[in-house]
Scaffold this active site. Sequence first.
Site, PDB file in Angstrom:
ATOM      1  N   ASP A  71       0.859  -1.178   0.000  1.00 34.10           N
ATOM      2  CA  ASP A  71       0.000   0.000   0.000  1.00 34.10           C
ATOM      3  C   ASP A  71       0.899   1.233   0.000  1.00 34.10           C
ATOM      4  O   ASP A  71       1.975   1.229   0.594  1.00 34.10           O
ATOM      5  CB  ASP A  71      -0.890  -0.030   1.241  1.00 34.10           C
ATOM      6  CG  ASP A  71      -1.913   1.083   1.274  1.00 34.10           C
ATOM      7  OD1 ASP A  71      -1.880   1.949   0.388  1.00 34.10           O
ATOM      8  OD2 ASP A  71      -2.754   1.073   2.187  1.00 34.10           O
TER       9      ASP A  71
ATOM     10  N   ASP B  88      -7.668  -7.291   0.848  1.00 31.46           N
ATOM     11  CA  ASP B  88      -6.832  -7.312   2.045  1.00 31.46           C
ATOM     12  C   ASP B  88      -7.615  -6.684   3.179  1.00 31.46           C
ATOM     13  O   ASP B  88      -8.516  -5.862   2.938  1.00 31.46           O
ATOM     14  CB  ASP B  88      -5.533  -6.527   1.829  1.00 31.46           C
ATOM     15  CG  ASP B  88      -5.744  -5.026   1.984  1.00 31.46           C
ATOM     16  OD1 ASP B  88      -5.420  -4.494   3.062  1.00 31.46           O
ATOM     17  OD2 ASP B  88      -6.258  -4.391   1.039  1.00 31.46           O
TER      18      ASP B  88
END
Length: 376
Positions: free
Chosen positions: A92, A271
Site C-alpha cells: 500500500d 486485504d
Amino acid sequence: MTFSITANDPQSKARTGTLTTEHGPIQTPIFMPVGTAGTVKAVHQRELETDIDAEIILGNTYHLYMRPGLEVLNQAGGLHGFNGWRRPILTDSGGYQVYSLSNTRKIKEEGVTFKSHIDGSKHTFTPEGVMDIQRTIGADIIMAFDECTPYPCEYGYARQSMEMTHRWLGRCIDRFDSTEGLYGYKQTLFPIVQGSTYADLRRQSAEVIASKEREGNAIGGLAVGEPAEEMYAMIELVNEILPADKPRYLMGVGTPANILEAIALGVDMFDCVMPTRNARHGLLFTTEGIMNIKNEKWSRDFSPIDAGLGGYASTFYSKAYLRHLVKSEELLGGQIASLHNLTFYLWLVRQAREHIAAGDFVAWKNEMVVRLMQRL
C-alpha cells in the site's frame, strides 16, 4: 505481470483467474494477509506458506519507511530479502495511513506533510517519493499515491480530492515508468479509483484509471464507515468501467460477507487487518459463524476450534484451551487465533474459486453469507 481469467460464473460477475508475478502465481479471487511492518502479526513466514498457504502478503509503505527504514531494506535486498518471504508482496502506498494521521497532516498539491507517529518528526510524501520508496521496498505490486477521503464527505471536497489523486497518479506513472526496480525483477503499478460514495465521481475516476491501461487497478476509499449497500453500489458501478481483463483490487475489505458479495461483483483481490486484529481480541471466524472465544460457554468445550476448516491450529487445539490462553493473555492465544482466522479467510476464497468453476457460486454465496455472520 500477467493476468488470465480461467472461469466466469454464469449468474454473477464473479470470475477466477491467475495473476503471475516473478515471485510466483496467485490464484484469484485471493485474500492477502496484511503484514504492515514487514510481518503478519503473530505469524511466522513458514506458517504463512505451509499452514495457511498464503499466495501473497501485503506490506505498508508508511510503516516500513518509518521502521526499519529504507537504508536497512536496501541493504537487505528489499522486503523479500529482509523478512525471508519468497512469494509475491503488494505494498500500500501509505495514503491510508497518512489519512489516519488527520491531526498532523497537511495536504498540498506537492504532496502530504505529516508527523511520525513514533517520534513526532516531520516528513513529506510526494507521488515521486512514494514511488521511490516502493522501489526500495521491492514489492511485486505497488500502489499509486492517493488521498483517501473520510465518510461522510462533502461532495466538493470529494471532487477536489479525486482530481488531485488523478494528478498525483500522472506523476506516479511518470516516475515509475522512468525508473527501474532495484533487485533484478519487475514491479507493476496499480492506480486507485476514488470518489467517495458519489456515483458521478466514481464513474469519472474509474474512466480516468481505466484510460491509463496499467496491468491492474484498485478501488480505494471504501469500507471507511459507509453502509454496505453504498459500498456494493460503488463497486458495481466501478467494475462496469474498469477493464475486465485486468485484476481488480478492493482495498481494505473486509468481513467474510463483504468479500463474498464483492467477488460476485467482479473483484479479484482483497486485504484487511480484520482476521488478525479480531483474533487478538478473541473473535474467531469459523465455518459455522462468528465465535467469541472469551465466552464462558467454551470453557469446557474440548472439541477442535473448527473441525470443518482443516489446518493445524484450527484442528489441533480445543476451544477450551484457546479460551484459557486468551483469557490469561498468553501470547500463544493470539498466535493460534490469528493462524485460525487467516486459515479461514484463505479457505473462504478457495471455496469461492471452486464454486465459480462449478457454476453454482451464487447459491453457495447466499447460503454462506447467512451462515458465516451468525453468532455462535
